[in-house]
Design a protein around this motif. Structure first.
Motif, PDB file in Angstrom:
ATOM      1  N   THR A   1      -9.522   6.959 -11.491  1.00 41.34           N
ATOM      2  CA  THR A   1      -8.366   7.425 -10.725  1.00 41.34           C
ATOM      3  C   THR A   1      -7.168   7.648 -11.648  1.00 41.34           C
ATOM      4  N   GLY A   2      -6.068   8.166 -11.059  1.00 40.85           N
ATOM      5  CA  GLY A   2      -5.027   8.728 -11.909  1.00 40.85           C
ATOM      6  C   GLY A   2      -3.679   8.038 -12.014  1.00 40.85           C
ATOM      7  N   GLY A   3      -3.393   6.972 -11.283  1.00 38.75           N
ATOM      8  CA  GLY A   3      -2.105   6.314 -11.493  1.00 38.75           C
ATOM      9  C   GLY A   3      -1.087   6.483 -10.374  1.00 38.75           C
ATOM     10  N   LEU A   4      -1.366   7.382  -9.435  1.00 36.65           N
ATOM     11  CA  LEU A   4      -0.468   7.561  -8.291  1.00 36.65           C
ATOM     12  C   LEU A   4      -0.277   6.251  -7.523  1.00 36.65           C
ATOM     13  N   ASP A   5      -1.377   5.579  -7.210  1.00 34.83           N
ATOM     14  CA  ASP A   5      -1.335   4.436  -6.297  1.00 34.83           C
ATOM     15  C   ASP A   5      -0.543   3.280  -6.910  1.00 34.83           C
ATOM     16  N   GLN A   6      -0.836   2.995  -8.183  1.00 30.59           N
ATOM     17  CA  GLN A   6      -0.171   1.885  -8.855  1.00 30.59           C
ATOM     18  C   GLN A   6       1.316   2.197  -9.042  1.00 30.59           C
TER      19      GLN A   6
ATOM     20  N   GLY B   1       1.149  16.239  -2.950  1.00 32.78           N
ATOM     21  CA  GLY B   1       0.833  16.179  -4.380  1.00 32.78           C
ATOM     22  C   GLY B   1      -0.466  15.410  -4.558  1.00 32.78           C
ATOM     23  N   GLU B   2      -1.561  16.002  -4.063  1.00 37.75           N
ATOM     24  CA  GLU B   2      -2.847  15.291  -4.060  1.00 37.75           C
ATOM     25  C   GLU B   2      -3.737  15.789  -5.195  1.00 37.75           C
ATOM     26  N   HIS B   3      -4.342  14.852  -5.905  1.00 36.19           N
ATOM     27  CA  HIS B   3      -5.210  15.158  -7.053  1.00 36.19           C
ATOM     28  C   HIS B   3      -4.439  15.900  -8.146  1.00 36.19           C
ATOM     29  N   THR B   4      -3.169  15.609  -8.209  1.00 33.61           N
ATOM     30  CA  THR B   4      -2.338  16.205  -9.264  1.00 33.61           C
ATOM     31  C   THR B   4      -2.059  15.195 -10.371  1.00 33.61           C
ATOM     32  N   ASP B   5      -2.182  13.894 -10.059  1.00 38.42           N
ATOM     33  CA  ASP B   5      -1.750  12.880 -11.047  1.00 38.42           C
ATOM     34  C   ASP B   5      -2.553  12.974 -12.348  1.00 38.42           C
ATOM     35  N   TYR B   6      -3.878  13.116 -12.242  1.00 36.74           N
ATOM     36  CA  TYR B   6      -4.690  13.186 -13.465  1.00 36.74           C
ATOM     37  C   TYR B   6      -4.688  14.594 -14.079  1.00 36.74           C
TER      38      TYR B   6
ATOM     39  N   GLY C   1       0.851  -1.182   0.000  1.00 36.48           N
ATOM     40  CA  GLY C   1       0.000   0.000   0.000  1.00 36.48           C
ATOM     41  C   GLY C   1       0.890   1.236   0.000  1.00 36.48           C
ATOM     42  N   ARG C   2       0.297   2.427  -0.033  1.00 39.30           N
ATOM     43  CA  ARG C   2       1.120   3.643  -0.103  1.00 39.30           C
ATOM     44  C   ARG C   2       0.528   4.767   0.741  1.00 39.30           C
ATOM     45  N   VAL C   3       1.372   5.718   1.110  1.00 39.46           N
ATOM     46  CA  VAL C   3       0.857   7.037   1.466  1.00 39.46           C
ATOM     47  C   VAL C   3       1.538   8.051   0.568  1.00 39.46           C
TER      48      VAL C   3
ATOM     49  N   GLN D   1     -17.993  11.593  -6.632  1.00 37.04           N
ATOM     50  CA  GLN D   1     -17.322  12.808  -6.150  1.00 37.04           C
ATOM     51  C   GLN D   1     -15.929  12.970  -6.776  1.00 37.04           C
ATOM     52  N   TYR D   2     -15.196  11.854  -6.807  1.00 33.17           N
ATOM     53  CA  TYR D   2     -13.844  11.896  -7.385  1.00 33.17           C
ATOM     54  C   TYR D   2     -13.937  12.284  -8.856  1.00 33.17           C
ATOM     55  N   GLY D   3     -14.855  11.613  -9.569  1.00 37.06           N
ATOM     56  CA  GLY D   3     -15.025  11.905 -10.998  1.00 37.06           C
ATOM     57  C   GLY D   3     -15.438  13.351 -11.245  1.00 37.06           C
TER      58      GLY D   3
HETATM   59  C1  GLA Z   1      -6.667   8.423  -5.107  1.00 37.89           C
HETATM   60  C2  GLA Z   1      -6.449   8.068  -6.574  1.00 37.89           C
HETATM   61  C3  GLA Z   1      -5.123   8.612  -7.081  1.00 37.89           C
HETATM   62  C4  GLA Z   1      -4.956  10.091  -6.742  1.00 37.89           C
HETATM   63  C5  GLA Z   1      -5.301  10.358  -5.280  1.00 37.89           C
HETATM   64  C6  GLA Z   1      -5.306  11.816  -4.935  1.00 37.89           C
HETATM   65  O1  GLA Z   1      -5.722   7.768  -4.317  1.00 37.89           O
HETATM   66  O2  GLA Z   1      -6.488   6.671  -6.748  1.00 37.89           O
HETATM   67  O3  GLA Z   1      -5.013   8.381  -8.454  1.00 37.89           O
HETATM   68  O4  GLA Z   1      -5.706  10.898  -7.601  1.00 37.89           O
HETATM   69  O5  GLA Z   1      -6.562   9.817  -4.936  1.00 37.89           O
HETATM   70  O6  GLA Z   1      -4.034  12.345  -4.998  1.00 37.89           O
END
Ligand code: GLA
Length: 399
Positions: A185-190, A45-50, A39-41, A240-242
């Protein structure tokens, strides 16, 4: 008030053993191997990936473990310690397509589907999953599930591991989440799960997929990263995210840029969007958060941790007032952590529930955990849980 509960990570050996044992109990044979993904924290840099911006995650020591063997009939069969004994989640791969898969196995079958869409060899598998990544805590347990299988698939298919392979696996794991699960979602987590490095923070630039490993050694300053799982329910596919993402895209269109990453004059952008409009507020968060992430990279390179307090505060407030993704549990966790001795605190991840990170002097860890737990009890919230966020290794074979 009960004693604060710390969620300890298993060692990789322990996780491998649990998953292998579960596989043997369920399927009566040994797995070919066991793979783990963390997992990650996100440090900032939040909601910046997309928005083609930057973010700065670390991998947690908490992992999803998958004991895996290829299946001979192109069907995915999964069991898990989190299911009733003997219960299976299964799907033939020819039924996997957008809109047709539900349940947690969608992250697994979706990753195999994503790899095949991208012309990577990916056998269907029989697998047993166990995990010490808390669920629903905004710590990317589901991305970790995808990533454990992504590395397993590549290994089973005999594809040698490399930085380039991992970038392609990130894309396939994102396909699972975006297209099969249906969360935009945007790819940060993966990326965090597949591309992090032990003892480092990963500076990810989504404009060009570049990743820089910067040493992240809070311990040398006698600091720890305390992760506070607020237990406030967390969902990313409820619209909400979308809608945040759609506002950013609309703002970029009005500004005549391909993404908000290209905006370099905040004031001019605000004149066009209006500083109090929804699009103006969302864009201001993204533009300033990208700038904060660049600043964070310098801070991390220089080890100037005393700067983190201000930076985290600005980030949290921006997420609270401009992006509007915090909930009372997140705000109370930040305020109570700071009030009881944390140097810096902010929400991490997508928001709408989930977790807070706090930078805390080692000797004050217990005091801050007590203080946050007490504030939660007073506010009538469920008790939070705590994790230690040691920057850990990326997804890999563990047996
Ligand atoms: C979620 C999403 C990520 C990213 C974060 C906010 O974790 O899966 O892609 O957008 O929110 O930074």
């Amino acid at each position: 008030m009960d004693e604060p509960r710390f969620e300890l990570a298993w060692t990789r050996e322990e996780g491998a053993e649990r998953a292998a044992l579960g596989f043997r109990r369920t399927f009566g044979t040994d797995p070919v191997g066991v793979w783990a993904a963390p997992g990650r924290v996100n440090i900032i840099g939040e909601h910046t990936d997309y928005n083609q911006g930057l973010c700065a995650p670390i991998a947690l020591p908490h992992c999803v473990y998958a004991a895996v063997a290829p299946s001979d009939d192109d069907t995915v069969r999964l069991s898990s310690a989190q299911l009733a004994e003997g219960e299976l989640w299964q799907i033939p791969m020819d039924e996997v397509r957008p809109g047709n898969v539900s349940g947690w196995g969608a992250y697994v079958a979706g990753t195999i589907w994503g790899m095949r869409q991208r012309l990577m060899p990916a056998p269907a598998v029989t697998a047993y999953v166990d995990s010490c990544v808390p669920f629903g805590a905004g710590l990317s347990s589901s991305a970790a599930l995808s990533c454990a299988f992504a590395v397993a698939e590549a290994a089973l298919a005999g594809v040698p591991d490399s930085a380039g392979l991992r970038i392609r696996l990130v894309d396939a794991a994102c396909d699972a989440e975006n297209q099969i699960v249906g969360a935009p979602t945007g790819g940060l987590d993966q990326s965090a799960s597949l591309r992090s490095a032990r003892a480092h923070v990963l500076i990810l630039d989504f404009l060009n997929s570049v990743a820089r490993q910067v040493p992240f050694n809070l311990a040398s300053a006698r600091l720890e990263l305390l992760v506070i799982d607020t237990k406030a329910p967390h969902q990313l596919n409820d619209g909400q995210y979308g809608s945040r993402r759609a506002s950013c895209e609309a703002a970029a269109r009005k500004l005549g840029v391909a993404s908000l990453r290209e905006v370099d004059d905040l004031d001019a952008a605000m004149r066009i969007l209006g500083p109090d409009s929804v699009e103006g507020k969302r864009a201001r968060h993204v533009i300033t958060e990208i700038a904060r992430t660049k600043e964070f990279e310098q801070i991390a390179r220089q080890g100037c941790w005393e700067e983190l307090g201000r930076l985290f505060q600005e980030s949290h407030n921006s997420l609270r007032y401009d992006y509007e993704v915090t909930v009372p549990e997140l705000d109370v966790a930040v305020e109570s952590a700071l009030a009881t001795g944390a140097h810096a605190a902010r929400m991490t991840g997508g928001g709408f529930g989930g977790s807070v990170i706090a930078v805390v002097p080692v000797e004050r860890l217990q005091r801050v955990a007590n203080g946050v737990s007490e504030a939660f009890a007073q506010a009538g919230f469920a008790p939070p849980a705590f994790l230690i966020g040691t920057p850990s290794a990326p997804a890999a074979r563990v047996r």
